[in-house]
Scaffold this motif. Structure first.
Motif, PDB file in Angstrom:
ATOM      1  N   LYS A 103       0.834  -1.211   0.000  1.00 55.06           N
ATOM      2  CA  LYS A 103       0.000   0.000   0.000  1.00 55.06           C
ATOM      3  C   LYS A 103       0.861   1.251   0.000  1.00 55.06           C
ATOM      4  CE  LYS A 103      -3.408  -2.840   0.551  1.00 55.06           C
ATOM      5  NZ  LYS A 103      -3.569  -3.715  -0.576  1.00 55.06           N
ATOM      6  N   VAL A 131       2.036   2.447  -6.853  1.00 58.61           N
ATOM      7  CA  VAL A 131       2.194   2.331  -5.408  1.00 58.61           C
ATOM      8  C   VAL A 131       2.912   3.591  -4.914  1.00 58.61           C
ATOM      9  CG1 VAL A 131       3.252   1.011  -3.527  1.00 58.61           C
ATOM     10  CG2 VAL A 131       2.314  -0.180  -5.514  1.00 58.61           C
ATOM     11  N   ALA A 176      -0.361   2.483   6.356  1.00 55.36           N
ATOM     12  CA  ALA A 176       0.204   3.281   5.263  1.00 55.36           C
ATOM     13  C   ALA A 176      -0.229   4.735   5.398  1.00 55.36           C
ATOM     14  CB  ALA A 176      -0.228   2.712   3.908  1.00 55.36           C
ATOM     15  N   THR A 210       1.876  -3.165   4.181  1.00 55.35           N
ATOM     16  CA  THR A 210       0.836  -3.990   3.559  1.00 55.35           C
ATOM     17  C   THR A 210      -0.560  -3.727   4.107  1.00 55.35           C
ATOM     18  OG1 THR A 210       1.273  -5.799   5.103  1.00 55.35           O
ATOM     19  CG2 THR A 210       2.475  -5.832   3.004  1.00 55.35           C
ATOM     20  N   ASP A 211      -0.697  -2.741   4.942  1.00 50.70           N
ATOM     21  CA  ASP A 211      -1.990  -2.408   5.534  1.00 50.70           C
ATOM     22  C   ASP A 211      -2.313  -0.946   5.218  1.00 50.70           C
ATOM     23  OD1 ASP A 211      -4.127  -3.082   7.773  1.00 50.70           O
ATOM     24  OD2 ASP A 211      -3.291  -1.110   8.276  1.00 50.70           O
ATOM     25  N   ARG A 212      -3.488  -0.690   4.679  1.00 52.18           N
ATOM     26  CA  ARG A 212      -3.885   0.672   4.274  1.00 52.18           C
ATOM     27  C   ARG A 212      -3.877   1.641   5.459  1.00 52.18           C
ATOM     28  NH1 ARG A 212      -3.349   2.975   0.123  1.00 52.18           N
ATOM     29  NH2 ARG A 212      -4.333   1.331  -1.062  1.00 52.18           N
TER      30      ARG A 212
END
Length: 109
Positions: free
Chosen positions: A36, A61, A92, A87-89
């Motif tokens: 993310k 990205v 991020a 890897t997590d919104r």
């Protein structure tokens, strides 16, 4: 303990298992759509920087560049680290909002 919000949040993301580190694993996360946000140390080699910028640009990205490999590594309790994929919104977004002006910031959309 660091007082910088982005680095503190980077450490939280690592403890939560929401970070990928290492060039091969980060590039895989970008290709698979799991990344993310990508973070690159400001003192990364030109070859690594170009490879990561090109891959992030191709896959849309967001990329943030800044801090040193030692600052990034220290934030996650490891020796020097040059490259991370978040890897997590939620993490991020938190890390992006805390990224400070002293860092060179590049967003590739």
């Amino acid at each position: 303990m660091t007082t910088n919000k982005a680095l503190s949040r980077l450490g939280l993301a690592m403890r939560a298992g929401k970070l990928v580190t290492g060039e091969e694993f980060v590039l895989k996360a970008i290709r698979s759509g799991d990344a993310k946000l990508v973070l690159l140390a400001g003192d990364a080699s030109e070859l690594t920087r170009k490879k990561v910028e090109d891959k992030c640009g191709s896959y849309n990205v967001p990329l943030l560049i800044g801090y040193t490999r030692y600052e990034l590594g220290g934030a996650v309790g490891k020796p020097e680290r040059v490259l991370f994929a978040v890897t997590d919104r939620g993490f991020a977004d938190l890390i992006r909002s805390g990224w400070v002006q002293q860092s060179e910031v590049e967003n590739i959309d």
